[in-house]
Design a protein around this motif. Structure first.
Motif, PDB file in Angstrom:
ATOM      1  N   LEU A 131      36.077  38.823  39.416  1.00 59.43           N
ATOM      2  CA  LEU A 131      36.359  38.497  40.805  1.00 59.43           C
ATOM      3  C   LEU A 131      35.126  37.919  41.477  1.00 59.43           C
ATOM      4  CD1 LEU A 131      38.483  41.618  41.747  1.00 59.43           C
ATOM      5  CD2 LEU A 131      39.232  39.442  40.829  1.00 59.43           C
ATOM      6  N   ASP A 132      35.358  36.991  42.394  1.00 52.24           N
ATOM      7  CA  ASP A 132      34.242  36.330  43.061  1.00 52.24           C
ATOM      8  C   ASP A 132      33.669  37.195  44.180  1.00 52.24           C
ATOM      9  OD1 ASP A 132      36.166  36.154  45.030  1.00 52.24           O
ATOM     10  OD2 ASP A 132      36.319  33.981  44.980  1.00 52.24           O
ATOM     11  N   GLU A 133      32.590  36.690  44.759  1.00 52.01           N
ATOM     12  CA  GLU A 133      31.851  37.423  45.792  1.00 52.01           C
ATOM     13  C   GLU A 133      32.728  37.777  46.997  1.00 52.01           C
ATOM     14  OE1 GLU A 133      27.731  36.947  48.348  1.00 52.01           O
ATOM     15  OE2 GLU A 133      28.573  35.200  47.354  1.00 52.01           O
ATOM     16  N   GLU A 134      33.668  36.905  47.336  1.00 47.00           N
ATOM     17  CA  GLU A 134      34.512  37.117  48.507  1.00 47.00           C
ATOM     18  C   GLU A 134      35.282  38.441  48.429  1.00 47.00           C
ATOM     19  OE1 GLU A 134      38.295  34.880  50.455  1.00 47.00           O
ATOM     20  OE2 GLU A 134      36.705  33.594  49.675  1.00 47.00           O
ATOM     21  N   LEU A 135      35.824  38.762  47.263  1.00 55.89           N
ATOM     22  CA  LEU A 135      36.556  40.027  47.084  1.00 55.89           C
ATOM     23  C   LEU A 135      35.622  41.190  46.776  1.00 55.89           C
ATOM     24  CD1 LEU A 135      39.738  39.163  44.984  1.00 55.89           C
ATOM     25  CD2 LEU A 135      39.659  40.022  47.313  1.00 55.89           C
ATOM     26  N   PHE A 136      34.528  40.902  46.079  1.00 53.44           N
ATOM     27  CA  PHE A 136      33.652  41.959  45.584  1.00 53.44           C
ATOM     28  C   PHE A 136      32.647  42.463  46.622  1.00 53.44           C
ATOM     29  CE2 PHE A 136      29.886  43.211  42.896  1.00 53.44           C
ATOM     30  CZ  PHE A 136      30.430  44.401  42.445  1.00 53.44           C
ATOM     31  N   ALA A 137      32.067  41.558  47.411  1.00 52.27           N
ATOM     32  CA  ALA A 137      30.990  41.918  48.344  1.00 52.27           C
ATOM     33  C   ALA A 137      31.350  43.054  49.310  1.00 52.27           C
ATOM     34  CB  ALA A 137      30.511  40.690  49.103  1.00 52.27           C
ATOM     35  N   PRO A 138      32.542  43.059  49.932  1.00 47.60           N
ATOM     36  CA  PRO A 138      32.832  44.131  50.898  1.00 47.60           C
ATOM     37  C   PRO A 138      32.894  45.543  50.288  1.00 47.60           C
ATOM     38  CG  PRO A 138      34.385  42.311  51.149  1.00 47.60           C
ATOM     39  CD  PRO A 138      33.597  42.055  49.903  1.00 47.60           C
ATOM     40  N   ILE A 139      33.152  45.645  48.990  1.00 48.37           N
ATOM     41  CA  ILE A 139      33.298  46.970  48.370  1.00 48.37           C
ATOM     42  C   ILE A 139      32.176  47.298  47.399  1.00 48.37           C
ATOM     43  CG2 ILE A 139      35.809  47.037  48.611  1.00 48.37           C
ATOM     44  CD1 ILE A 139      35.948  46.216  45.630  1.00 48.37           C
ATOM     45  N   GLN A 140      31.273  46.368  47.167  1.00 52.12           N
ATOM     46  CA  GLN A 140      30.213  46.512  46.169  1.00 52.12           C
ATOM     47  C   GLN A 140      29.391  47.785  46.356  1.00 52.12           C
ATOM     48  OE1 GLN A 140      27.733  43.091  46.184  1.00 52.12           O
ATOM     49  NE2 GLN A 140      26.392  43.831  44.579  1.00 52.12           N
ATOM     50  N   GLY A 141      29.065  48.140  47.590  1.00 52.93           N
ATOM     51  CA  GLY A 141      28.232  49.307  47.852  1.00 52.93           C
ATOM     52  C   GLY A 141      28.895  50.639  47.558  1.00 52.93           C
ATOM     53  N   PHE A 142      30.190  50.622  47.307  1.00 52.40           N
ATOM     54  CA  PHE A 142      30.913  51.872  47.043  1.00 52.40           C
ATOM     55  C   PHE A 142      31.182  52.096  45.556  1.00 52.40           C
ATOM     56  CE2 PHE A 142      32.560  50.351  51.208  1.00 52.40           C
ATOM     57  CZ  PHE A 142      31.930  51.289  51.999  1.00 52.40           C
ATOM     58  N   LEU A 143      30.868  51.110  44.713  1.00 56.55           N
ATOM     59  CA  LEU A 143      31.294  51.177  43.322  1.00 56.55           C
ATOM     60  C   LEU A 143      30.151  51.358  42.333  1.00 56.55           C
ATOM     61  CD1 LEU A 143      33.925  48.285  43.283  1.00 56.55           C
ATOM     62  CD2 LEU A 143      34.338  50.727  43.544  1.00 56.55           C
ATOM     63  N   LEU A 144      30.304  52.350  41.483  1.00 53.92           N
ATOM     64  CA  LEU A 144      29.435  52.528  40.322  1.00 53.92           C
ATOM     65  C   LEU A 144      30.233  52.055  39.120  1.00 53.92           C
ATOM     66  CD1 LEU A 144      28.103  56.121  41.022  1.00 53.92           C
ATOM     67  CD2 LEU A 144      26.820  53.991  41.196  1.00 53.92           C
ATOM     68  N   GLU A 145      29.540  51.679  38.053  1.00 56.86           N
ATOM     69  CA  GLU A 145      30.252  51.254  36.850  1.00 56.86           C
ATOM     70  C   GLU A 145      31.169  52.376  36.380  1.00 56.86           C
ATOM     71  OE1 GLU A 145      27.447  49.733  33.992  1.00 56.86           O
ATOM     72  OE2 GLU A 145      26.704  48.236  35.411  1.00 56.86           O
TER      73      GLU A 145
END
Length: 187
Positions: free
Chosen positions: A95-109
């Motif tokens: 997924l590109d930055e547009e979908l990923f950026a808003p939730i990135q800070g909440f996700l661990l691998e």
């Protein structure tokens, strides 16, 4: 086809060839005889991310979108985006930055997510409502701090910054609300 009587929060309908998630709706009864009852909706276009409003007359019909929610997992960041896996068929989506950026800070691998799939394409990713993360950096604990006292900035293991109560120290695990990006409690 569904009618306005079937509308509810969280339903995904198709408007202008795009899946639209109903965020809020209100019903307005007519003030004059013979007037139509109106259903005002606030929705998010899942392809563009825009939040829009539309008013329907009672009984109007709309198409239910070819939209499916599936269990997924965040695998790893890739460039400005992220790679996710559908846990039902093990298909991977970058997924590109547009979908990923808003939730990135909440996700661990390895974090579980909910993927919104429209016509075979992932158009939304929802993290769990509450996530547990480690505080990696924060100012020293404030003496005599209580749960309702002042807050301070903290950096989480994902790199996200949030406000936490003054009594928290680095190395503690906290619960974070992903809808608002705020501290909920110690974990």
């Amino acid at each position: 086809m569904i009618t306005t009587a079937d509308f509810k929060r969280g339903l995904v309908i198709q408007l202008d060839n795009a899946p639209c998630l109903i965020l809020d709706l209100t019903t307005q009864s007519p003030s004059a005889r013979g007037g139509n009852t109106l259903v005002k909706t606030k929705y998010r276009n899942l392809l563009t991310g825009q939040v829009l409003e539309k008013t329907f007359k009672a009984g109007d019909k709309a198409d239910e979108a070819d939209f499916e929610r599936r269990k997924g997992q965040f695998l790893y960041p890739s460039g400005d985006g992220g790679v996710f896996m559908d846990l039902e068929n093990y298909e991977q989506y970058e997924l590109d930055e547009e979908l990923f950026a808003p939730i990135q800070g909440f996700l661990l691998e390895g974090a579980d997510v909910q993927l919104g799939v429209f016509e075979g394409r992932v158009v939304s990713v929802d993290p769990p409502m509450i996530v547990e993360l480690l505080v990696t950096e924060t100012a020293p604990a404030i003496k005599n701090a209580t749960a309702t006292a002042q807050t301070k900035d903290a950096v989480l293991e994902t790199g996200m910054h949030i406000q936490v109560p003054g009594y928290l120290e680095a190395g503690e695990r906290v619960k974070v609300d992903t809808r608002e990006g705020r501290f909920v409690s110690r974990a």
